[in-house]
Design a protein around this motif. Structure first.
Motif, short mmCIF file in Angstrom:
data_model
loop_
_atom_site.label_atom_id
_atom_site.label_comp_id
_atom_site.label_asym_id
_atom_site.label_seq_id
_atom_site.Cartn_x
_atom_site.Cartn_y
_atom_site.Cartn_z
N LYS A 73 0.85 -1.20 0.00
CA LYS A 73 0.00 0.00 0.00
C LYS A 73 0.88 1.24 0.00
O LYS A 73 1.88 1.32 0.70
CB LYS A 73 -0.92 0.02 1.21
N GLY A 74 0.48 2.22 -0.82
CA GLY A 74 1.19 3.48 -0.88
C GLY A 74 0.23 4.65 -0.80
O GLY A 74 -0.98 4.46 -0.61
N SER A 75 0.72 5.84 -0.97
CA SER A 75 -0.10 7.04 -0.83
C SER A 75 -1.15 7.17 -1.94
O SER A 75 -2.15 7.87 -1.78
CB SER A 75 0.79 8.29 -0.84
N LEU A 76 -0.95 6.48 -3.07
CA LEU A 76 -1.90 6.58 -4.19
C LEU A 76 -2.76 5.34 -4.37
O LEU A 76 -3.52 5.24 -5.33
CB LEU A 76 -1.14 6.86 -5.49
N PHE A 109 11.03 -6.08 -6.76
CA PHE A 109 11.67 -4.77 -6.90
C PHE A 109 10.69 -3.77 -7.52
O PHE A 109 10.53 -2.65 -7.03
CB PHE A 109 12.93 -4.89 -7.77
N MET A 110 10.05 -4.16 -8.58
CA MET A 110 9.16 -3.25 -9.30
C MET A 110 7.93 -2.87 -8.46
O MET A 110 7.52 -1.70 -8.43
CB MET A 110 8.74 -3.88 -10.63
N LEU A 111 7.34 -3.85 -7.80
CA LEU A 111 6.16 -3.55 -6.99
C LEU A 111 6.51 -2.68 -5.78
O LEU A 111 5.75 -1.77 -5.42
CB LEU A 111 5.49 -4.85 -6.53
N ASP A 112 7.64 -2.97 -5.17
CA ASP A 112 8.08 -2.13 -4.04
C ASP A 112 8.30 -0.69 -4.50
O ASP A 112 7.94 0.27 -3.79
CB ASP A 112 9.37 -2.68 -3.43
N ARG A 113 8.87 -0.53 -5.66
CA ARG A 113 9.11 0.82 -6.19
C ARG A 113 7.80 1.56 -6.46
O ARG A 113 7.73 2.78 -6.36
CB ARG A 113 9.93 0.74 -7.47
N MET A 114 6.77 0.84 -6.82
CA MET A 114 5.50 1.49 -7.15
C MET A 114 4.84 2.13 -5.93
O MET A 114 4.08 3.10 -6.06
CB MET A 114 4.53 0.50 -7.81
N VAL A 115 5.13 1.60 -4.74
CA VAL A 115 4.54 2.17 -3.53
C VAL A 115 5.59 2.73 -2.58
O VAL A 115 5.28 3.12 -1.45
CB VAL A 115 3.68 1.10 -2.79
N GLY A 116 6.85 2.75 -3.03
CA GLY A 116 7.92 3.31 -2.19
C GLY A 116 8.25 2.46 -0.99
O GLY A 116 8.68 2.98 0.04
N ALA A 117 8.06 1.14 -1.10
CA ALA A 117 8.28 0.24 0.04
C ALA A 117 9.56 -0.56 -0.17
O ALA A 117 10.37 -0.26 -1.05
CB ALA A 117 7.08 -0.67 0.20
N ASP A 121 4.08 5.55 -7.32
CA ASP A 121 4.12 5.68 -8.78
C ASP A 121 2.92 6.50 -9.26
O ASP A 121 1.77 6.18 -8.98
CB ASP A 121 4.08 4.28 -9.39
N ASP A 122 3.19 7.55 -10.02
CA ASP A 122 2.13 8.42 -10.53
C ASP A 122 1.17 7.71 -11.48
O ASP A 122 0.07 8.20 -11.74
CB ASP A 122 2.73 9.63 -11.25
N ILE A 123 1.56 6.56 -12.00
CA ILE A 123 0.66 5.81 -12.88
C ILE A 123 -0.61 5.43 -12.14
O ILE A 123 -1.68 5.25 -12.75
CB ILE A 123 1.37 4.55 -13.45
N MET A 124 -0.51 5.34 -10.81
CA MET A 124 -1.66 4.96 -10.00
C MET A 124 -2.67 6.10 -9.85
O MET A 124 -3.72 5.92 -9.22
CB MET A 124 -1.19 4.46 -8.63
N ARG A 125 -2.39 7.24 -10.46
CA ARG A 125 -3.36 8.33 -10.48
C ARG A 125 -4.46 8.09 -11.53
O ARG A 125 -5.56 8.62 -11.41
CB ARG A 125 -2.66 9.66 -10.78
N LEU A 126 -4.13 7.31 -12.55
CA LEU A 126 -5.10 7.09 -13.62
C LEU A 126 -5.63 5.66 -13.71
O LEU A 126 -6.44 5.33 -14.56
CB LEU A 126 -4.52 7.51 -14.98
N THR A 127 -5.19 4.80 -12.80
CA THR A 127 -5.66 3.42 -12.80
C THR A 127 -5.61 2.84 -11.39
O THR A 127 -4.82 3.31 -10.55
CB THR A 127 -4.83 2.56 -13.76
N LYS A 128 -6.44 1.86 -11.13
CA LYS A 128 -6.54 1.27 -9.79
C LYS A 128 -6.30 -0.23 -9.86
O LYS A 128 -6.90 -0.93 -10.67
CB LYS A 128 -7.93 1.54 -9.20
#
Length: 387
Positions: free
Chosen positions: A166-169, A344-352, A361-368
């Motif tokens: 889970k991340g901020s987005l 690695f990639m999933l951790d980077r997407m939420v900064g974990a 990851d800003d991509i999560m602003r346009l998709t869920k």
């Protein structure tokens, strides 16, 4: 060795000489003299007279060939990994089937494994391999969640448990699953038929719930957001195999995620804003030289530098799915030789993860992300053992 190579060159010249003389002899009498004693050239015996060479041309040629073979190094080829299932690193088709299955706790796991091992026979039933062509051929594979794979006697080299993130987005739920079918074909009705046959082949009453998603190619390879998908994907089969396949087993670790796009936001937002979120231009997928640390490209490569090399790779086989009146988005699927690439990639997407910076990851602003897990697609030999 240098002297030997020089000798071979000299012998080649002499061989050419007597070949030319031979052509001349066809129209007249030879004036070539014969000497009975050979001399040594670089340690190799050869006659000093062309007449001797011509008369003994067959044995002379054999000597030359044997010498060349003796000094030519034998090529060494790297051993091919065990065979992988057809879906793993093959190229894409116009449509794909993603069949996500949860079994009941009471399911006969061994019988389920036997049914999975016969996936190719079901493919052949849908499309006769003797009659198929590119329009209706099917490339299919079957993967297993970690729990059922262990029950089937599987012993993966690496742990492939999918963690909730889970991340901020937004969040990335861990949805689990037992069996997953990935199949590709240019005829979607063939994939529908395969899905029916496979579900019917499982032991009666063994399925708790299942979801089958059928995808399509959109605007020659674009995501529904309008961006080109898979720009950095390995292109040729050798590169794809290297990235996707575990060398010792022929198996592959696979991520599947279901993403639902905010199509209203995508249609109303400015291109420049979305390009900043992605880190590429929307029209032609050119990487931006200046990117934020939260852009999708920066998150996936591990930094904001222009054309920064990725720390980890995967073979992406993601495609759009859905309908206009309901939900639509991207079914994300990627094959890799190690689950560490995926973590690695999933951790980077939420900064974990280790050294996480808390940036999402800003991509999560346009998709869920609404669904996700890992699978293991065993090599062909290992799958056959379940039959």
């Amino acid at each position: 060795m240098a002297a030997l190579r020089g000798s071979v060159r000299q012998l080649g010249k002499l061989n050419s000489t007597f070949s030319c003389s031979r052509r001349g002899l066809a129209t007249g009498r030879s004036t070539i003299s014969r000497f009975s004693k050979p001399i040594l050239i670089g340690g190799l015996a050869a006659g000093t007279g062309l007449g001797w060479l011509y008369k003994n041309k067959d044995s002379f040629k054999t000597t030359v060939d044997e010498t060349i073979n003796a000094v030519t190094p034998t090529p060494v080829f790297a051993a091919e990994p065990p065979a992988s299932q057809p879906s793993v690193f093959s190229q894409g088709k116009d449509h794909a089937l993603y069949l996500w299955i949860h079994l009941k706790p009471t399911a006969n796991v061994k019988e389920v494994g036997r049914a999975c091992a016969k996936i190719q026979s079901l493919v052949d039933k849908v499309t006769d391999p003797k009659m198929s062509d590119e329009s209706d051929e099917i490339w299919a594979g079957v993967g297993f969640g970690p729990n059922i794979y262990k029950q089937l006697g599987g012993n993966p080299k690496e742990n492939y448990t999918y963690a909730y993130r889970k991340g901020s987005l937004g969040e990335m739920p861990s949805s689990g699953g037992d069996v997953f079918i990935h199949a590709k074909c240019n005829t979607v009705s063939k994939l529908f038929e395969l899905s029916q046959l496979f579900l019917n082949s499982l032991p009666a009453g063994s399925v708790d719930n299942a979801e089958d998603i059928f995808s399509f190619v959109y605007q020659n390879g674009r995501d529904l957001s309008g961006f080109i998908d898979g720009t950095e994907n390995p292109a040729d089969d050798d590169s794809r195999q290297k990235v996707a396949v575990e060398k010792d087993t022929g198996g592959s670790y696979v991520i599947t995620q279901k993403w639902i796009h905010d199509l209203k936001l995508i249609s109303s937002e400015k291109d420049k804003t979305m390009e900043g979120w992605v880190g590429r231009t929307r029209a032609d997928s050119i990487e931006l030289k200046k990117k934020t640390t939260s852009s999708h490209v920066a998150r996936m490569t591990g930094g904001v530098n222009f054309e920064q090399k990725k720390a980890f790779e995967m073979v992406r086989q993601s495609m759009p799915f859905g309908n206009v009146t309901g939900e639509a988005g991207l079914f994300f699927i990627g094959y890799t030789a190690s689950p560490e690439n995926l973590n690695f990639m999933l951790d980077r997407m939420v900064g974990a993860g280790s050294g996480g910076d808390g940036v999402s990851d800003d991509i999560m602003r346009l998709t869920k992300n609404v669904k996700g897990t890992y699978w293991y697609f065993p090599g062909v030999a290992e799958l056959r053992k379940m039959a």
